[in-house]
Design a protein around this motif. Structure first.
Motif, mmCIF file in Angstrom:
data_model
loop_
_atom_site.group_PDB
_atom_site.id
_atom_site.type_symbol
_atom_site.label_atom_id
_atom_site.label_comp_id
_atom_site.label_asym_id
_atom_site.label_seq_id
_atom_site.Cartn_x
_atom_site.Cartn_y
_atom_site.Cartn_z
ATOM 1 N N PRO A 231 0.808 -1.221 0.000
ATOM 2 C CA PRO A 231 0.000 0.000 0.000
ATOM 3 C C PRO A 231 0.843 1.273 0.000
ATOM 4 C CG PRO A 231 -0.815 -1.538 1.636
ATOM 5 C CD PRO A 231 0.456 -2.112 1.104
ATOM 6 N N SER A 232 1.941 1.269 0.733
ATOM 7 C CA SER A 232 2.795 2.457 0.763
ATOM 8 C C SER A 232 3.326 2.775 -0.626
ATOM 9 C CB SER A 232 3.970 2.257 1.720
ATOM 10 O OG SER A 232 3.519 2.034 3.024
ATOM 11 N N GLN A 233 3.803 1.755 -1.323
ATOM 12 C CA GLN A 233 4.363 1.984 -2.654
ATOM 13 C C GLN A 233 3.295 2.420 -3.642
ATOM 14 O OE1 GLN A 233 7.787 1.909 -3.110
ATOM 15 N NE2 GLN A 233 7.083 3.090 -4.873
ATOM 16 N N VAL A 234 2.098 1.876 -3.511
ATOM 17 C CA VAL A 234 0.986 2.292 -4.375
ATOM 18 C C VAL A 234 0.748 3.786 -4.215
ATOM 19 C CG1 VAL A 234 -1.525 2.113 -4.697
ATOM 20 C CG2 VAL A 234 -0.146 0.039 -4.451
ATOM 21 N N LEU A 235 0.690 4.245 -2.979
ATOM 22 C CA LEU A 235 0.443 5.662 -2.721
ATOM 23 C C LEU A 235 1.615 6.516 -3.199
ATOM 24 C CD1 LEU A 235 -1.452 7.780 -1.533
ATOM 25 C CD2 LEU A 235 -0.293 7.461 0.654
ATOM 26 N N PHE A 236 2.837 6.088 -2.912
ATOM 27 C CA PHE A 236 4.012 6.844 -3.338
ATOM 28 C C PHE A 236 4.051 6.970 -4.862
ATOM 29 C CE2 PHE A 236 6.413 5.089 0.612
ATOM 30 C CZ PHE A 236 5.646 5.884 1.456
ATOM 31 N N ASP A 237 3.724 5.889 -5.561
ATOM 32 C CA ASP A 237 3.710 5.915 -7.026
ATOM 33 C C ASP A 237 2.642 6.882 -7.547
ATOM 34 O OD1 ASP A 237 5.753 4.044 -7.022
ATOM 35 O OD2 ASP A 237 4.443 2.363 -7.567
ATOM 36 N N HIS B 221 -7.680 7.012 -4.389
ATOM 37 C CA HIS B 221 -8.268 6.151 -5.414
ATOM 38 C C HIS B 221 -7.291 5.041 -5.820
ATOM 39 C CE1 HIS B 221 -10.768 4.909 -8.731
ATOM 40 N NE2 HIS B 221 -9.727 5.024 -9.536
ATOM 41 N N ALA B 222 -6.021 5.376 -5.919
ATOM 42 C CA ALA B 222 -5.019 4.362 -6.253
ATOM 43 C C ALA B 222 -5.004 3.256 -5.203
ATOM 44 C CB ALA B 222 -3.635 5.003 -6.379
ATOM 45 N N LEU B 223 -5.107 3.643 -3.940
ATOM 46 C CA LEU B 223 -5.156 2.647 -2.860
ATOM 47 C C LEU B 223 -6.413 1.792 -2.965
ATOM 48 C CD1 LEU B 223 -3.878 4.802 0.113
ATOM 49 C CD2 LEU B 223 -2.754 2.775 -0.825
ATOM 50 N N GLU B 224 -7.551 2.435 -3.221
ATOM 51 C CA GLU B 224 -8.807 1.687 -3.351
ATOM 52 C C GLU B 224 -8.715 0.659 -4.474
ATOM 53 O OE1 GLU B 224 -12.256 4.757 -1.840
ATOM 54 O OE2 GLU B 224 -11.530 4.985 -3.895
ATOM 55 N N GLU B 225 -8.186 1.073 -5.614
ATOM 56 C CA GLU B 225 -8.074 0.180 -6.762
ATOM 57 C C GLU B 225 -7.104 -0.967 -6.492
ATOM 58 O OE1 GLU B 225 -9.573 0.293 -10.003
ATOM 59 O OE2 GLU B 225 -10.974 1.510 -8.862
ATOM 60 N N ALA B 226 -5.950 -0.644 -5.935
ATOM 61 C CA ALA B 226 -4.915 -1.659 -5.729
ATOM 62 C C ALA B 226 -5.299 -2.685 -4.676
ATOM 63 C CB ALA B 226 -3.596 -0.990 -5.335
ATOM 64 N N LEU B 227 -6.022 -2.224 -3.649
ATOM 65 C CA LEU B 227 -6.348 -3.108 -2.532
ATOM 66 C C LEU B 227 -7.795 -3.586 -2.550
ATOM 67 C CD1 LEU B 227 -4.463 -1.171 0.275
ATOM 68 C CD2 LEU B 227 -3.661 -3.111 -1.076
ATOM 69 N N ASN B 228 -8.538 -3.140 -3.568
ATOM 70 C CA ASN B 228 -9.940 -3.523 -3.694
ATOM 71 C C ASN B 228 -10.728 -3.202 -2.422
ATOM 72 O OD1 ASN B 228 -12.108 -4.468 -5.180
ATOM 73 N ND2 ASN B 228 -11.898 -6.534 -4.349
ATOM 74 N N VAL B 229 -10.590 -1.943 -1.979
ATOM 75 C CA VAL B 229 -11.300 -1.461 -0.802
ATOM 76 C C VAL B 229 -12.019 -0.175 -1.161
ATOM 77 C CG1 VAL B 229 -9.673 -2.482 0.838
ATOM 78 C CG2 VAL B 229 -9.320 -0.132 0.064
ATOM 79 N N GLU C 95 3.357 10.316 -9.753
ATOM 80 C CA GLU C 95 2.721 10.641 -11.035
ATOM 81 C C GLU C 95 2.124 12.038 -11.024
ATOM 82 O OE1 GLU C 95 -0.006 7.633 -12.377
ATOM 83 O OE2 GLU C 95 1.475 6.052 -12.087
ATOM 84 N N GLU C 96 1.807 12.544 -9.839
ATOM 85 C CA GLU C 96 1.246 13.890 -9.691
ATOM 86 C C GLU C 96 2.340 14.934 -9.425
ATOM 87 O OE1 GLU C 96 -2.144 14.800 -9.968
ATOM 88 O OE2 GLU C 96 -2.154 12.789 -10.862
ATOM 89 N N GLY C 97 3.618 14.497 -9.476
ATOM 90 C CA GLY C 97 4.716 15.432 -9.335
ATOM 91 C C GLY C 97 5.295 15.557 -7.941
ATOM 92 N N HIS C 98 4.925 14.660 -7.045
ATOM 93 C CA HIS C 98 5.426 14.691 -5.670
ATOM 94 C C HIS C 98 6.331 13.480 -5.449
ATOM 95 C CE1 HIS C 98 2.834 18.007 -4.497
ATOM 96 N NE2 HIS C 98 1.916 17.440 -5.271
ATOM 97 N N GLU C 99 7.617 13.687 -5.665
ATOM 98 C CA GLU C 99 8.620 12.632 -5.514
ATOM 99 C C GLU C 99 9.073 12.534 -4.063
ATOM 100 O OE1 GLU C 99 9.702 10.722 -8.078
ATOM 101 O OE2 GLU C 99 8.564 11.796 -9.593
ATOM 102 N N ASN C 100 9.677 11.423 -3.720
ATOM 103 C CA ASN C 100 10.288 11.228 -2.402
ATOM 104 C C ASN C 100 9.307 11.418 -1.246
ATOM 105 O OD1 ASN C 100 12.827 10.761 -3.651
ATOM 106 N ND2 ASN C 100 13.091 12.970 -3.837
ATOM 107 N N VAL C 101 8.109 10.907 -1.409
ATOM 108 C CA VAL C 101 7.101 10.965 -0.354
ATOM 109 C C VAL C 101 7.362 9.835 0.637
ATOM 110 C CG1 VAL C 101 4.623 10.712 0.110
ATOM 111 C CG2 VAL C 101 5.401 12.025 -1.875
ATOM 112 N N SER C 102 7.174 10.118 1.914
ATOM 113 C CA SER C 102 7.309 9.103 2.960
ATOM 114 C C SER C 102 5.986 9.007 3.706
ATOM 115 C CB SER C 102 8.432 9.473 3.931
ATOM 116 O OG SER C 102 8.101 10.668 4.610
ATOM 117 N N LEU C 103 5.887 8.073 4.626
ATOM 118 C CA LEU C 103 4.643 7.893 5.372
ATOM 119 C C LEU C 103 4.292 9.104 6.231
ATOM 120 C CD1 LEU C 103 4.862 4.142 6.413
ATOM 121 C CD2 LEU C 103 3.418 5.165 4.632
ATOM 122 N N ASP C 104 5.296 9.887 6.639
ATOM 123 C CA ASP C 104 4.992 11.064 7.456
ATOM 124 C C ASP C 104 4.796 12.329 6.610
ATOM 125 O OD1 ASP C 104 7.641 11.374 6.760
ATOM 126 O OD2 ASP C 104 8.330 11.895 8.765
#
Length: 72
Positions: free
Chosen positions: A6-12, A41-49, A16-25
């Motif tokens: 899930p973390s990588q899905v969100l970071f990716d 939405h990316a999280l919802e799609e990737a995790l089917n939630v 794509e929206e121009g925010h590189e080097n994002v961390s959990l904090d």
């Protein structure tokens, strides 16, 4: 079926929206509402939630979104 981190899905999604080097904090106040929703939405799609709109709006960090998606 391949399990997606899930973390990588969100970071990716943020990258794509121009925010590189994002961390959990990473503070979601640093992105606009559209980017926040693209990440959610990316999280919802990737995790089917489905995340509640209010929970997405109330999330303060990238980690909050990941936690929401992981426990849904």
């Amino acid at each position: 079926m391949e399990s997606k981190d899930p973390s990588q899905v969100l970071f990716d999604a943020f990258a794509e929206e121009g925010h590189e080097n994002v961390s959990l904090d990473f503070a979601l106040s640093e992105v606009d509402r559209i980017t926040r929703w693209v990440g959610a939405h990316a999280l919802e799609e990737a995790l089917n939630v489905k995340l509640a709109d209010q929970d997405i709006e109330e999330a303060q960090t990238a980690g909050d979104l990941v936690e929401l998606a992981s426990r849904s």
